[in-house]
Design a protein around this motif. Structure first.
Motif, PDB file in Angstrom:
ATOM      1  N   ASP A   5      49.431  40.486  46.750  1.00 35.49           N
ATOM      2  CA  ASP A   5      48.978  40.304  48.130  1.00 35.49           C
ATOM      3  C   ASP A   5      47.553  40.792  48.373  1.00 35.49           C
ATOM      4  OD1 ASP A   5      52.291  41.202  49.221  1.00 35.49           O
ATOM      5  OD2 ASP A   5      51.437  39.195  48.935  1.00 35.49           O
ATOM      6  N   SER A   6      46.937  41.383  47.356  1.00 28.84           N
ATOM      7  CA  SER A   6      45.623  41.971  47.575  1.00 28.84           C
ATOM      8  C   SER A   6      44.554  41.526  46.585  1.00 28.84           C
ATOM      9  CB  SER A   6      45.721  43.501  47.570  1.00 28.84           C
ATOM     10  OG  SER A   6      46.313  43.958  46.374  1.00 28.84           O
ATOM     11  N   PHE A   7      44.930  40.972  45.450  1.00 25.59           N
ATOM     12  CA  PHE A   7      43.961  40.519  44.450  1.00 25.59           C
ATOM     13  C   PHE A   7      43.960  38.996  44.396  1.00 25.59           C
ATOM     14  CE2 PHE A   7      44.043  44.423  41.348  1.00 25.59           C
ATOM     15  CZ  PHE A   7      43.787  45.271  42.411  1.00 25.59           C
ATOM     16  N   THR A   8      42.784  38.428  44.119  1.00 26.40           N
ATOM     17  CA  THR A   8      42.653  36.981  43.972  1.00 26.40           C
ATOM     18  C   THR A   8      41.837  36.676  42.721  1.00 26.40           C
ATOM     19  OG1 THR A   8      42.696  36.675  46.381  1.00 26.40           O
ATOM     20  CG2 THR A   8      41.867  34.839  45.043  1.00 26.40           C
ATOM     21  N   ILE A   9      42.384  35.839  41.873  1.00 29.16           N
ATOM     22  CA  ILE A   9      41.677  35.425  40.661  1.00 29.16           C
ATOM     23  C   ILE A   9      41.100  34.036  40.891  1.00 29.16           C
ATOM     24  CG2 ILE A   9      43.697  34.367  39.536  1.00 29.16           C
ATOM     25  CD1 ILE A   9      42.699  35.654  36.888  1.00 29.16           C
ATOM     26  N   SER A  10      39.926  33.798  40.304  1.00 27.14           N
ATOM     27  CA  SER A  10      39.291  32.488  40.419  1.00 27.14           C
ATOM     28  C   SER A  10      38.443  32.243  39.186  1.00 27.14           C
ATOM     29  CB  SER A  10      38.436  32.406  41.687  1.00 27.14           C
ATOM     30  OG  SER A  10      37.388  33.364  41.649  1.00 27.14           O
ATOM     31  N   ARG A  11      38.021  30.992  39.030  1.00 29.57           N
ATOM     32  CA  ARG A  11      37.170  30.706  37.880  1.00 29.57           C
ATOM     33  C   ARG A  11      36.039  29.769  38.289  1.00 29.57           C
ATOM     34  NH1 ARG A  11      39.892  25.963  39.211  1.00 29.57           N
ATOM     35  NH2 ARG A  11      40.266  24.539  37.455  1.00 29.57           N
ATOM     36  N   ASP A  12      34.944  29.883  37.536  1.00 28.54           N
ATOM     37  CA  ASP A  12      33.801  28.989  37.677  1.00 28.54           C
ATOM     38  C   ASP A  12      33.548  28.417  36.290  1.00 28.54           C
ATOM     39  OD1 ASP A  12      31.310  27.755  37.870  1.00 28.54           O
ATOM     40  OD2 ASP A  12      30.505  29.279  39.205  1.00 28.54           O
ATOM     41  N   SER A  13      34.058  27.221  36.062  1.00 29.47           N
ATOM     42  CA  SER A  13      33.950  26.633  34.729  1.00 29.47           C
ATOM     43  C   SER A  13      32.509  26.321  34.343  1.00 29.47           C
ATOM     44  CB  SER A  13      34.801  25.360  34.649  1.00 29.47           C
ATOM     45  OG  SER A  13      36.172  25.668  34.751  1.00 29.47           O
ATOM     46  N   ALA A  14      31.663  26.075  35.322  1.00 23.76           N
ATOM     47  CA  ALA A  14      30.248  25.799  35.018  1.00 23.76           C
ATOM     48  C   ALA A  14      29.564  27.038  34.440  1.00 23.76           C
ATOM     49  CB  ALA A  14      29.523  25.334  36.267  1.00 23.76           C
TER      50      ALA A  14
ATOM     51  N   MET B 277      39.303  42.081  44.379  1.00 25.26           N
ATOM     52  CA  MET B 277      40.294  43.125  44.637  1.00 25.26           C
ATOM     53  C   MET B 277      40.042  43.700  46.022  1.00 25.26           C
ATOM     54  SD  MET B 277      40.374  44.987  40.902  1.00 25.26           S
ATOM     55  CE  MET B 277      38.768  45.741  41.112  1.00 25.26           C
ATOM     56  N   ASN B 278      40.979  43.500  46.900  1.00 28.98           N
ATOM     57  CA  ASN B 278      40.886  44.004  48.269  1.00 28.98           C
ATOM     58  C   ASN B 278      41.944  45.075  48.501  1.00 28.98           C
ATOM     59  OD1 ASN B 278      38.864  42.077  48.797  1.00 28.98           O
ATOM     60  ND2 ASN B 278      40.381  40.557  49.433  1.00 28.98           N
ATOM     61  N   SER B 279      41.760  45.829  49.579  1.00 29.00           N
ATOM     62  CA  SER B 279      42.729  46.859  49.964  1.00 29.00           C
ATOM     63  C   SER B 279      43.077  47.758  48.786  1.00 29.00           C
ATOM     64  CB  SER B 279      44.004  46.202  50.519  1.00 29.00           C
ATOM     65  OG  SER B 279      43.709  45.347  51.602  1.00 29.00           O
ATOM     66  N   LEU B 280      42.059  48.203  48.097  1.00 30.70           N
ATOM     67  CA  LEU B 280      42.288  48.998  46.893  1.00 30.70           C
ATOM     68  C   LEU B 280      42.936  50.335  47.208  1.00 30.70           C
ATOM     69  CD1 LEU B 280      39.020  48.070  45.024  1.00 30.70           C
ATOM     70  CD2 LEU B 280      41.327  47.781  44.101  1.00 30.70           C
ATOM     71  N   LYS B 281      43.776  50.769  46.283  1.00 33.43           N
ATOM     72  CA  LYS B 281      44.510  52.013  46.407  1.00 33.43           C
ATOM     73  C   LYS B 281      44.165  52.917  45.231  1.00 33.43           C
ATOM     74  CE  LYS B 281      48.371  49.244  48.135  1.00 33.43           C
ATOM     75  NZ  LYS B 281      49.762  48.803  47.849  1.00 33.43           N
ATOM     76  N   PRO B 282      44.349  54.221  45.389  1.00 33.73           N
ATOM     77  CA  PRO B 282      44.082  55.115  44.251  1.00 33.73           C
ATOM     78  C   PRO B 282      44.853  54.721  42.994  1.00 33.73           C
ATOM     79  CG  PRO B 282      44.266  56.385  46.256  1.00 33.73           C
ATOM     80  CD  PRO B 282      44.623  54.969  46.613  1.00 33.73           C
ATOM     81  N   GLU B 283      46.033  54.177  43.150  1.00 33.76           N
ATOM     82  CA  GLU B 283      46.824  53.783  41.980  1.00 33.76           C
ATOM     83  C   GLU B 283      46.273  52.545  41.278  1.00 33.76           C
ATOM     84  OE1 GLU B 283      47.985  54.375  45.090  1.00 33.76           O
ATOM     85  OE2 GLU B 283      49.609  52.971  45.615  1.00 33.76           O
ATOM     86  N   ASP B 284      45.259  51.915  41.849  1.00 34.21           N
ATOM     87  CA  ASP B 284      44.569  50.817  41.175  1.00 34.21           C
ATOM     88  C   ASP B 284      43.502  51.325  40.206  1.00 34.21           C
ATOM     89  OD1 ASP B 284      44.716  49.031  44.261  1.00 34.21           O
ATOM     90  OD2 ASP B 284      45.947  48.648  42.473  1.00 34.21           O
ATOM     91  N   THR B 285      43.259  52.621  40.201  1.00 31.76           N
ATOM     92  CA  THR B 285      42.285  53.208  39.293  1.00 31.76           C
ATOM     93  C   THR B 285      42.690  52.957  37.851  1.00 31.76           C
ATOM     94  OG1 THR B 285      41.607  54.922  40.852  1.00 31.76           O
ATOM     95  CG2 THR B 285      41.260  55.369  38.506  1.00 31.76           C
ATOM     96  N   ALA B 286      41.794  52.362  37.082  1.00 30.17           N
ATOM     97  CA  ALA B 286      42.091  52.000  35.701  1.00 30.17           C
ATOM     98  C   ALA B 286      40.852  51.395  35.061  1.00 30.17           C
ATOM     99  CB  ALA B 286      43.238  50.993  35.639  1.00 30.17           C
ATOM    100  N   VAL B 287      40.905  51.243  33.758  1.00 28.29           N
ATOM    101  CA  VAL B 287      39.951  50.378  33.080  1.00 28.29           C
ATOM    102  C   VAL B 287      40.532  48.969  33.121  1.00 28.29           C
ATOM    103  CG1 VAL B 287      38.757  49.852  30.934  1.00 28.29           C
ATOM    104  CG2 VAL B 287      39.148  52.238  31.588  1.00 28.29           C
ATOM    105  N   TYR B 288      39.729  48.036  33.596  1.00 30.56           N
ATOM    106  CA  TYR B 288      40.154  46.648  33.724  1.00 30.56           C
ATOM    107  C   TYR B 288      39.540  45.829  32.588  1.00 30.56           C
ATOM    108  CZ  TYR B 288      42.293  47.463  38.235  1.00 30.56           C
ATOM    109  OH  TYR B 288      43.119  47.919  39.256  1.00 30.56           O
ATOM    110  N   TYR B 289      40.399  45.101  31.906  1.00 30.22           N
ATOM    111  CA  TYR B 289      39.980  44.275  30.779  1.00 30.22           C
ATOM    112  C   TYR B 289      40.252  42.813  31.091  1.00 30.22           C
ATOM    113  CZ  TYR B 289      40.460  48.682  28.166  1.00 30.22           C
ATOM    114  OH  TYR B 289      40.357  49.978  27.729  1.00 30.22           O
ATOM    115  N   CYS B 290      39.371  41.951  30.640  1.00 30.59           N
ATOM    116  CA  CYS B 290      39.735  40.544  30.635  1.00 30.59           C
ATOM    117  C   CYS B 290      40.041  40.140  29.200  1.00 30.59           C
ATOM    118  CB  CYS B 290      38.666  39.655  31.252  1.00 30.59           C
ATOM    119  SG  CYS B 290      37.115  39.537  30.357  1.00 30.59           S
ATOM    120  N   ALA B 291      40.888  39.138  29.091  1.00 32.74           N
ATOM    121  CA  ALA B 291      41.331  38.678  27.785  1.00 32.74           C
ATOM    122  C   ALA B 291      41.606  37.180  27.857  1.00 32.74           C
ATOM    123  CB  ALA B 291      42.583  39.430  27.349  1.00 32.74           C
TER     124      ALA B 291
END
Length: 126
Positions: free
Chosen positions: A66-75, A83-97
């Protein structure tokens, strides 16, 4: 050379927003699914969101749906995570894969992902 480069992490107060970007190169971007995973201190890596590049289908883990939205730009061969409405529990290293077998990504099977970025740190203060 395959590269996935994350950017956009930083320090934000609870309730704030950040937009992460994952710039991809060295592989057939449109044939893959790109996922975001995160790892908090002392915890296992977990899947956050995934997008199938070819058709734009999106998948979210329950804690962020309900708070994150993923999108892509193929060009630009780039995937974003708003990432909206972030909470302390969202603290992390974020990786893409990236995964050529898209169900690996849509099921957040981190061990099966083909390529990984080095991560970007997101810190949410209370």
């Amino acid at each position: 050379e395959v590269q996935l480069v994350e950017s956009g992490g930083g320090l934000v107060q609870a309730g704030g927003s950040l937009r992460l970007a994952c710039a991809a190169s060295g592989f057939a971007f449109d044939d893959y699914a790109i996922g975001w995973f995160r790892q908090a201190p002392g915890k296992e890596r977990e899947g956050v969101s995934c997008i199938i590049i070819s058709d734009g289908s999106k998948y979210y883990a329950d804690p962020v749906k309900d708070s994150f939205t993923i999108s892509r730009d193929s060009a630009k061969n780039t995937v974003y995570l708003q990432m909206n409405s972030l909470k302390p529990e969202d603290t992390a290293v974020y990786y893409c894969a990236a995964a050529e077998v898209v169900t690996t990504c849509t099921h957040f099977y981190s061990a099966g992902m083909d390529y990984w970025g080095k991560g970007t740190l997101v810190t949410v203060s209370s």
